[in-house]
Design an enzyme around this catalytic site. Structure first.
Site, mmCIF file in Angstrom:
data_model
loop_
_atom_site.group_PDB
_atom_site.id
_atom_site.type_symbol
_atom_site.label_atom_id
_atom_site.label_comp_id
_atom_site.label_asym_id
_atom_site.label_seq_id
_atom_site.Cartn_x
_atom_site.Cartn_y
_atom_site.Cartn_z
ATOM 1 N N TYR A 1 -14.777 3.711 10.346
ATOM 2 C CA TYR A 1 -13.330 3.572 10.124
ATOM 3 C C TYR A 1 -12.563 4.026 11.362
ATOM 4 C CZ TYR A 1 -8.634 5.003 8.881
ATOM 5 O OH TYR A 1 -7.268 5.183 8.900
ATOM 6 N N LYS B 1 -10.010 2.016 14.360
ATOM 7 C CA LYS B 1 -8.677 2.398 14.864
ATOM 8 C C LYS B 1 -8.712 2.499 16.383
ATOM 9 C CE LYS B 1 -6.647 2.530 10.964
ATOM 10 N NZ LYS B 1 -5.732 1.435 10.630
ATOM 11 N N PHE C 1 0.096 -2.464 8.731
ATOM 12 C CA PHE C 1 -0.589 -1.440 7.928
ATOM 13 C C PHE C 1 -1.916 -1.951 7.370
ATOM 14 C CE2 PHE C 1 3.943 -0.304 7.083
ATOM 15 C CZ PHE C 1 3.920 1.021 7.474
ATOM 16 N N GLY D 1 0.811 -1.216 0.000
ATOM 17 C CA GLY D 1 0.000 0.000 0.000
ATOM 18 C C GLY D 1 0.843 1.263 0.000
ATOM 19 N N SER E 1 -4.491 6.430 13.896
ATOM 20 C CA SER E 1 -4.797 7.661 13.178
ATOM 21 C C SER E 1 -5.161 8.765 14.171
ATOM 22 C CB SER E 1 -5.984 7.396 12.252
ATOM 23 O OG SER E 1 -6.542 8.607 11.811
ATOM 24 N N TYR F 1 -1.119 8.649 12.951
ATOM 25 C CA TYR F 1 -0.699 9.474 11.819
ATOM 26 C C TYR F 1 -1.624 10.675 11.690
ATOM 27 C CZ TYR F 1 0.848 4.819 10.113
ATOM 28 O OH TYR F 1 1.352 3.558 9.963
ATOM 29 N N PHE F 2 -1.051 11.787 11.264
ATOM 30 C CA PHE F 2 -1.845 12.947 10.880
ATOM 31 C C PHE F 2 -2.134 12.797 9.372
ATOM 32 C CE2 PHE F 2 -2.792 15.279 14.693
ATOM 33 C CZ PHE F 2 -2.222 14.386 15.591
ATOM 34 N N ASP G 1 0.242 -8.986 1.625
ATOM 35 C CA ASP G 1 -0.814 -8.071 1.175
ATOM 36 C C ASP G 1 -1.837 -8.901 0.407
ATOM 37 O OD1 ASP G 1 -2.247 -5.778 -0.128
ATOM 38 O OD2 ASP G 1 -0.589 -4.653 0.736
ATOM 39 N N THR H 1 -7.506 10.457 13.939
ATOM 40 C CA THR H 1 -8.965 10.456 14.028
ATOM 41 C C THR H 1 -9.446 9.927 15.384
ATOM 42 O OG1 THR H 1 -10.931 9.945 12.738
ATOM 43 C CG2 THR H 1 -9.404 8.162 13.017
ATOM 44 N N ILE I 1 1.496 3.808 2.319
ATOM 45 C CA ILE I 1 2.481 4.057 3.385
ATOM 46 C C ILE I 1 3.409 2.844 3.539
ATOM 47 C CG2 ILE I 1 2.787 4.725 5.802
ATOM 48 C CD1 ILE I 1 -0.146 5.813 5.693
HETATM 49 P P1 NAD Z 1 -3.442 1.527 1.545
HETATM 50 O O1 NAD Z 1 -4.835 1.099 1.261
HETATM 51 O O2 NAD Z 1 -2.642 2.088 0.441
HETATM 52 O O3 NAD Z 1 -2.627 0.296 2.168
HETATM 53 C C1 NAD Z 1 -3.234 -0.713 2.934
HETATM 54 C C2 NAD Z 1 -2.809 -2.054 2.339
HETATM 55 O O4 NAD Z 1 -3.408 -3.108 3.097
HETATM 56 C C3 NAD Z 1 -3.275 -2.227 0.897
HETATM 57 O O5 NAD Z 1 -2.183 -2.641 0.104
HETATM 58 C C4 NAD Z 1 -4.360 -3.294 0.969
HETATM 59 O O6 NAD Z 1 -4.412 -4.081 -0.206
HETATM 60 C C5 NAD Z 1 -3.902 -4.077 2.184
HETATM 61 N N1 NAD Z 1 -4.961 -4.808 2.895
HETATM 62 C C6 NAD Z 1 -6.176 -4.345 3.267
HETATM 63 N N2 NAD Z 1 -6.867 -5.305 3.911
HETATM 64 C C7 NAD Z 1 -6.060 -6.407 3.941
HETATM 65 C C8 NAD Z 1 -6.214 -7.726 4.451
HETATM 66 N N3 NAD Z 1 -7.341 -8.127 5.039
HETATM 67 N N4 NAD Z 1 -5.185 -8.587 4.317
HETATM 68 C C9 NAD Z 1 -4.039 -8.220 3.696
HETATM 69 N N5 NAD Z 1 -3.845 -6.982 3.176
HETATM 70 C C10 NAD Z 1 -4.852 -6.089 3.296
HETATM 71 O O7 NAD Z 1 -3.505 2.518 2.784
HETATM 72 P P2 NAD Z 1 -2.347 3.435 3.417
HETATM 73 O O8 NAD Z 1 -2.705 4.842 3.153
HETATM 74 O O9 NAD Z 1 -1.013 2.908 3.035
HETATM 75 O O10 NAD Z 1 -2.623 3.162 4.951
HETATM 76 C C11 NAD Z 1 -1.944 2.170 5.685
HETATM 77 C C12 NAD Z 1 -2.514 2.096 7.085
HETATM 78 O O11 NAD Z 1 -2.412 3.388 7.700
HETATM 79 C C13 NAD Z 1 -4.002 1.740 7.125
HETATM 80 O O12 NAD Z 1 -4.225 0.904 8.244
HETATM 81 C C14 NAD Z 1 -4.677 3.075 7.320
HETATM 82 O O13 NAD Z 1 -5.920 2.958 7.961
HETATM 83 C C15 NAD Z 1 -3.665 3.812 8.184
HETATM 84 N N6 NAD Z 1 -3.779 5.273 8.081
HETATM 85 C C16 NAD Z 1 -3.709 5.864 6.853
HETATM 86 C C17 NAD Z 1 -3.849 7.253 6.759
HETATM 87 C C18 NAD Z 1 -3.800 7.932 5.413
HETATM 88 O O14 NAD Z 1 -4.228 9.094 5.339
HETATM 89 N N7 NAD Z 1 -3.305 7.304 4.358
HETATM 90 C C19 NAD Z 1 -4.034 8.029 7.910
HETATM 91 C C20 NAD Z 1 -4.076 7.395 9.151
HETATM 92 C C21 NAD Z 1 -3.941 6.001 9.226
HETATM 93 N N1 UFG Z 2 -10.872 18.644 1.238
HETATM 94 C C1 UFG Z 2 -11.436 19.433 0.269
HETATM 95 N N2 UFG Z 2 -11.732 18.874 -0.928
HETATM 96 C C2 UFG Z 2 -11.497 17.550 -1.196
HETATM 97 C C3 UFG Z 2 -10.925 16.751 -0.198
HETATM 98 C C4 UFG Z 2 -10.630 17.332 1.014
HETATM 99 O O1 UFG Z 2 -11.664 20.626 0.475
HETATM 100 O O2 UFG Z 2 -11.797 17.107 -2.311
HETATM 101 C C5 UFG Z 2 -10.505 19.264 2.530
HETATM 102 C C6 UFG Z 2 -11.195 18.642 3.722
HETATM 103 O O3 UFG Z 2 -12.442 19.270 3.951
HETATM 104 C C7 UFG Z 2 -10.171 18.891 4.828
HETATM 105 C C8 UFG Z 2 -8.826 18.822 4.102
HETATM 106 O O4 UFG Z 2 -9.127 19.053 2.733
HETATM 107 O O5 UFG Z 2 -10.312 20.196 5.349
HETATM 108 C C9 UFG Z 2 -8.128 17.481 4.232
HETATM 109 O O6 UFG Z 2 -9.007 16.448 3.847
HETATM 110 P P1 UFG Z 2 -8.520 14.945 3.574
HETATM 111 O O7 UFG Z 2 -9.696 14.181 3.081
HETATM 112 O O8 UFG Z 2 -7.312 14.953 2.708
HETATM 113 O O9 UFG Z 2 -8.048 14.445 5.002
HETATM 114 P P2 UFG Z 2 -8.864 14.334 6.369
HETATM 115 O O10 UFG Z 2 -8.186 15.226 7.346
HETATM 116 O O11 UFG Z 2 -10.313 14.522 6.171
HETATM 117 O O12 UFG Z 2 -8.687 12.785 6.709
HETATM 118 C C10 UFG Z 2 -7.420 12.233 7.010
HETATM 119 C C11 UFG Z 2 -7.360 10.756 6.629
HETATM 120 C C12 UFG Z 2 -8.302 9.949 7.480
HETATM 121 C C13 UFG Z 2 -8.087 10.230 8.922
HETATM 122 C C14 UFG Z 2 -8.152 11.710 9.200
HETATM 123 C C15 UFG Z 2 -7.826 12.028 10.619
HETATM 124 O O13 UFG Z 2 -7.710 10.586 5.283
HETATM 125 O O14 UFG Z 2 -8.013 8.574 7.277
HETATM 126 O O15 UFG Z 2 -7.192 12.381 8.368
HETATM 127 O O16 UFG Z 2 -6.510 11.651 10.895
HETATM 128 F F1 UFG Z 2 -9.046 9.595 9.658
#
Ligand code: NAD
Ligand code: UFG
Length: 335
Positions: A148, A152, A80, A10, A124, A176-177, A31, A126, A12
């Site tokens: 979601y 977490k 992840f 994925g 997260s 994570y932010f 994965d 969140t 991250i």
């Molecule tokens: P991503 O979807 O790119 O990566 C997650 C990976 O997990 C994917 O490759 C997916 O195929 C795999 N996966 C999902 N379910 C699975 C399962 N049951 N078995 C095996 N593999 C599985 O997401 P990401 O952005 O890389 O996020 C990684 C982690 O960080 C997630 O847990 C996500 O919730 C958390 N997170 C992400 C963000 C963000 O903004 N990207 C913010 C906070 C937390």
């Molecule tokens: N936004 C827009 N237009 C868009 C998408 C987003 O204006 O098309 C704005 C949102 O309203 C927000 C900012 O951009 O003010 C950031 O939005 P994101 O969707 O990029 O991110 P969020 O802060 O809403 O969410 C992220 C992660 C979630 C996590 C959350 C809290 O995607 O997984 O941070 O950590 F839960």
């Protein structure tokens, strides 16, 4: 001795694999490729010049997971794997609870069976809900607004119970932010399915001409310019945070929640301006109503990460946008 990386293909995960390999760590990736492609792992190998074992495996499949633990000398896990779309989780809560929570419980059961008790978990910001800024790890968690987010929070609680039951466990709950950006090679980055939910992937697709204009959700927030403020962290910085967290869980038993953020916020309009500068493209946007569940502003108190892990972010918002743009323009169709 290897680190198991679940969800390593994925967004991250793949960036973290690069940093782990560059540091000389041995990794094993699993994965199910639900939200990623095997090509990401190929590119991790290209970037690092290093090989590693990977398995197509769902964390819900206990038998295959056990076989992987049996075959390899796994000493730590970075977890992840999970579903992550906030809006989708409101439509499909059971899928989120099953995949994220049942999947984690199965992973923990297999870890316990093989005596592997060191885990770094992707949590997260969140989990804080709408709290006083900057968010501190000591704040109460659980006031979350989506299924979601609840997964977490619940997984954090499960890990706390596991640690309470057996103090040999070593657990890092990384909150994570807002991760954005891409590897500076332009070879790996975020590859969303369909129309992106998050701000920066959306902007990148407007810049490349795939989408016509960015909807900006809300211009009446209590922020300097009225648009939402978030703490954006470069995915490579975030990946380095995982290296430090693995070193931390290796050293001693315990459980710590740790924010990974820059400790500084940028508004939507500031991110648009930074992206325009990085790409040389005009980003068309239009104001819309607030998005349900969004809050005006949050950013991290990043001190605990610095104190416990020796981690501080290095890469600027400009660099985040430059690297996103390189990834987007070199790979307009994703992987
Ligand atoms: P991503 O979807 O790119 O990566 C997650 C990976 O997990 C994917 O490759 C997916 O195929 C795999 N996966 C999902 N379910 C699975 C399962 N049951 N078995 C095996 N593999 C599985 O997401 P990401 O952005 O890389 O996020 C990684 C982690 O960080 C997630 O847990 C996500 O919730 C958390 N997170 C992400 C963000 C963000 O903004 N990207 C913010 C906070 C937390
Ligand atoms: N936004 C827009 N237009 C868009 C998408 C987003 O204006 O098309 C704005 C949102 O309203 C927000 C900012 O951009 O003010 C950031 O939005 P994101 O969707 O990029 O991110 P969020 O802060 O809403 O969410 C992220 C992660 C979630 C996590 C959350 C809290 O995607 O997984 O941070 O950590 F839960």
């Amino acid at each position: 001795m290897s680190i198991l990386v679940t969800g390593g293909a994925g967004y991250i995960g793949s960036h973290t694999c690069v940093e782990l390999l560059n540091k000389g760590e041995d990794i094993i990736v699993i994965d199910n490729f639900y939200n990623s492609k095997p090509e990401a792992l190929k590119r991790v190998k290209e970037i690092t010049g290093k090989d590693f074992q990977s398995y197509t495996c769902d964390i819900l499949d206990k038998e295959t997971l056990s076989a992987i633990f049996k075959e390899n000398n796994i000493t730590e896990v970075i977890h992840f794997a999970g579903l992550k779309a906030v809006g989708e989780s409101c439509r499909l809560p059971l899928a989120y609870y099953h995949n994220n929570i049942s999947g984690t419980v199965i992973l923990l059961q297999v870890m316990e069976q093989f005596g592997v008790k060191k885990i770094v978990f992707s949590s997260s910001a969140t989990v804080y809900g709408d709290s006083e800024i900057p968010y501190k790890e000591i704040y109460k968690t659980g006031n979350v607004t989506s299924p979601y987010g609840r997964t977490k929070f619940m997984i954090e609680e499960i890990l706390k119970d596991v640690y309470r039951s057996d103090n040999d466990w070593s657990v890092a709950l990384l909150r994570y932010f807002n991760p954005i950006g891409a590897h500076e090679s332009g070879k790996i980055g975020e590859d969303p399915n369909g129309i992106p939910n998050n701000l920066v992937p959306y902007i990148a697709q407007v810049a490349i001409g795939k989408l016509a204009e960015l909807p900006v959700y809300g211009n009446d927030y209590e922020t300097p310019d009225g648009t939402g403020v978030r703490d954006y962290i470069h995915v490579t910085d975030l990946a380095v945070g995982h290296l430090k967290a693995v070193e931390f869980v290796r050293k001693s038993a315990g459980l710590e929640a740790i924010n990974l953020g820059a400790g500084k916020g940028y508004s939507v309009l500031e991110v648009i301006a930074a992206f325009e500068k990085a790409s040389g493209k005009k980003i068309n946007y239009k104001f819309f109503d607030r998005r349900p569940g969004d809050i005006d502003m949050f950013y991290a108190d990043a001190e605990k990460a610095e104190k416990l892990l020796g981690f501080r972010t290095k890469l600027s918002i400009d660099k985040m946008c430059e690297d996103t743009w390189r990834w987007q323009s070199d790979n307009p169709g994703g992987y």
